[in-house]
Design a protein around this motif. Structure first.
Motif, PDB file in Angstrom:
ATOM      1  N   CYS A   1       1.876  36.641  29.621  1.00 24.17           N
ATOM      2  CA  CYS A   1       1.499  35.236  29.462  1.00 24.17           C
ATOM      3  C   CYS A   1       2.257  34.598  28.292  1.00 24.17           C
ATOM      4  CB  CYS A   1      -0.002  35.130  29.218  1.00 24.17           C
ATOM      5  SG  CYS A   1      -0.537  33.448  28.919  1.00 24.17           S
TER       6      CYS A   1
ATOM      7  N   HIS B   1      -0.465  33.256  25.348  1.00 23.06           N
ATOM      8  CA  HIS B   1      -1.206  34.067  24.380  1.00 23.06           C
ATOM      9  C   HIS B   1      -0.485  35.404  24.231  1.00 23.06           C
ATOM     10  CE1 HIS B   1      -3.115  36.340  27.713  1.00 23.06           C
ATOM     11  NE2 HIS B   1      -3.504  37.201  26.792  1.00 23.06           N
TER      12      HIS B   1
ATOM     13  N   CYS C   1      -3.730  32.595  34.067  1.00 21.82           N
ATOM     14  CA  CYS C   1      -3.760  33.744  33.171  1.00 21.82           C
ATOM     15  C   CYS C   1      -5.186  34.277  33.086  1.00 21.82           C
ATOM     16  CB  CYS C   1      -3.269  33.371  31.776  1.00 21.82           C
ATOM     17  SG  CYS C   1      -3.517  34.706  30.596  1.00 21.82           S
TER      18      CYS C   1
ATOM     19  N   CYS D   1      -6.230  34.321  28.971  1.00 17.90           N
ATOM     20  CA  CYS D   1      -6.621  33.158  28.172  1.00 17.90           C
ATOM     21  C   CYS D   1      -7.053  31.984  29.036  1.00 17.90           C
ATOM     22  CB  CYS D   1      -5.484  32.740  27.242  1.00 17.90           C
ATOM     23  SG  CYS D   1      -4.044  32.083  28.086  1.00 17.90           S
TER      24      CYS D   1
HETATM   25 ZN   LIG Z   1      -2.702  33.830  28.656  1.00 22.67          ZN
END
Ligand SMILES: [Zn+2]
Length: 582
Positions: free
Chosen positions: A40, A43, A61, A64
């Motif tokens: 991702c 994050h 995702c 997050c």
């Molecule tokens: Zn993420």
């Protein structure tokens, strides 16, 4: 130039953008089944939880919750607003956006931006050979910095800007709303209804993340007269608490170092930046706000506070620490020698000296320890109590359990706190957990699953509206999504386009989660019947509980007739429920 983008062009941009190609430019993706996974970009993670679903046109995702379509991805990744993201994608796809737009088609916001841009070029133009230019030079600002930051000068005149605004084709009202003209009190109308807000000041444009000017800071040329700094007021495009001066210039340096340095003023910023320390931002005119902390959290994990070495700077440091902790950022603190500010320090000691000060920034607890006049154990009891109190308070602000624990351990170690103190740090178990009764949780899950089913099987949408109404949903976001489903024809385009119907990011996130979690099992027909009957159950139980409340009220008020009627209705409803279930 942002502005109106015709609807057909918007559609073309969207259909010409392949979400997989686009995201693959930023994230290394691996094919897994029909979808693609990768690390991702929003994050920090070591195992991939980011997926792209090309045939549905969105990303999600699991770590997050970041989610959306191609436009949302670019907005978030490049920090652009919606029209800017469309322009970005248009350029990438080689689509030309016609720029000729009728004036009255422009939005109010666009006019405000234009007014600020107009003022920016006015200030810039008047810097040449001005007292302002000389002032910048005496403060050591380089020509390159003047150019890069678009610095300017507001001439010593009450109507300098006012007289030129006719050229902008914008009204004085717009300039006034943008904080550039001030309306005179006790005057109804006429050419002198307004006067220039900024006069005889050097001008620092304040920009949003994509570099557009949204307001100004102005400083007087000599310290004797009036307020030293004057800032644009809060306007519809300038929200002081959500902007950090210079971030549009420094964001990539901040990302690179995973660290931002916060400084207190415009001159300090420019002085430090032009000395080559570029991962910095300045706060000006306001304290450091939670919004600003969240903004920084998009670019880094550590934040160094480099405030002036005076009492006010010290107070501001302590307040900022709290805000940073709450945003999940790690605060580090630099203490400049007494009476110094970053600008002065760089000029006297040079950039590398400042860089090593920053590299030697200490964590909050060490900073507190260093600020104490003596070792903890040798402090007066009242001072000890006060310190423990403030540490407990700071610790309480740490949401993350691990961080909380580490903070306490460190505090006990650094200050060599007595055993009794550690009990003070213990906090009640978070009330947030289990706030939702398990039953409600099941229902929310169920509603999500049902929406996922409808999106995967849109031919059931019409039938669904015959038996299930939006108000049967208990979760407002679900109700919103359900309502929009009725207007949406899935033949038109992919689901990524459906996401555009929801300006609220939270709803968008829920929707993508629903789509991702949708997994076909039994044949659609059987699943629909099951969903529909479950909805009826929930709806009946809602009605029963409403009736129970009414019955209780009637009982209390002794309304026997009403009580009988309600009880009968209750029993009937119960029987209906049993029949349906059987
Ligand atoms: Zn993420």
């Amino acid at each position: 130039m942002a502005g109106y983008i015709p609807e057909d062009i918007v559609e073309k941009i969207k259909s010409d953008t392949d979400i997989l190609d686009l995201i693959a430019e930023y994230v290394t993706l691996k094919k897994t089944g029909k979808d693609y996974t990768g690390l991702c970009p929003f994050h920090k993670e070591k195992t991939p939880s980011f997926i792209v679903v090309p045939d549905k046109g969105f990303y999600y995702c699991f770590g997050c919750g970041a989610s959306g379509n191609a436009v949302n991805f670019i907005m978030r990744h490049e920090n652009l607003d919606y029209p800017e993201a469309l322009r970005f994608l248009a350029k990438r796809a080689g689509i030309t956006i016609p720029e000729k737009v009728a004036f009255d088609q422009e939005s109010h916001t666009t006019k405000l931006y234009k007014a600020v841009e107009f003022a920016e070029s006015y200030f810039k133009k008047h810097l040449t050979n001005s007292a302002g230019y000389d002032y910048f030079k005496t403060r050591g600002v380089t020509t390159a910095a003047i150019e890069e930051f678009g610095l300017g000068y507001a001439p010593d005149s009450w109507d300098g800007l006012l007289k030129t605004i006719a050229k902008s084709k914008l009204t004085p009202e717009i300039f006034s709303e943008a904080g550039l003209l001030v309306r005179r009190e006790n005057q109804t109308a006429g050419p002198n209804e307004y006067y220039d807000k900024f006069r005889n000041r050097v001008i620092f444009p304040i920009r949003n993340l994509s570099g557009r000017p949204i307001g100004f800071g102005g400083r007087v040329l000599s310290d004797q007269e009036g307020p030293k700094y004057l800032n644009s007021p809060e306007t519809p495009i300038y929200h002081k608490g959500s902007v950090l001066f210079g971030l549009n210039h420094s964001k990539n340096f901040i990302r690179e170092r995973n660290q931002a340095v916060i400084i207190e003023g415009y001159f300090d910023f420019i002085s430090v930046y032009q000395a080559g320390i570029k991962n910095i931002v300045a706060v000006s005119g306001t304290g450091f706000t939670p919004n600003q902390a969240n903004l920084l959290a998009r670019f880094c994990e550590r934040v160094v506070l480099l405030y002036d070495a005076d009492a006010a700077g010290m107070r501001a440091t302590f307040r900022a620490v709290e805000v940073l902790f709450n945003a999940g950022l790690e605060p580090l603190i630099v203490r400049l020698p007494e009476g110094m500010d970053p600008d002065k320090y760089v000029r006297v000691n040079g950039a590398s000296a400042l860089r090593s000060l920053i590299d030697g920034a200490v964590n909050y607890l060490d900073f507190v320890a260093q600020s104490l006049p003596d070792k903890f154990a040798r402090l007066p009891i009242s001072r000890q109590e006060k310190l423990i109190e403030s540490l407990v308070q700071t610790a309480a602000g740490l949401d993350d359990d691990l961080k909380h624990e580490l903070f306490i351990r460190k505090a006990i170690e650094i200050f060599d706190l007595p055993p009794a103190a550690s009990a003070k740090f213990e906090r009640p178990k978070k009330r947030r957990v289990n706030l939702e009764p398990p039953e409600a949780f099941g229902r929310i899950r169920f509603e999500g699953a049902f929406l996922g089913f409808l999106i995967a099987n849109p031919n059931y949408i019409n039938e669904s509206f015959k038996v299930i109404q939006p108000e049967h949903f208990s979760e407002p976001a679900h109700m919103e999504i359900y309502k929009k489903l009725k207007e949406w024809s899935f033949q038109e385009t992919n689901i990524g386009g459906f996401l555009d119907k929801f300006p609220d990011e939270d709803i968008r996130r829920k929707l993508t989660e629903i789509i991702v979690r949708e997994s076909a099992g039994a044949p659609p027909e059987a699943r629909f019947d099951e969903f529909a009957s479950k909805f009826r159950e929930f709806h009946i139980s809602d009605q029963l509980s409403a009736l129970r409340q009414e019955i209780a009220r009637a009982e209390k008020e002794g309304q026997t007739e009403k009580l009988e009627r309600l009880t009968r209705a209750y029993r009937d409803l119960q029987n209906t429920a049993k029949r349906k279930a059987g």
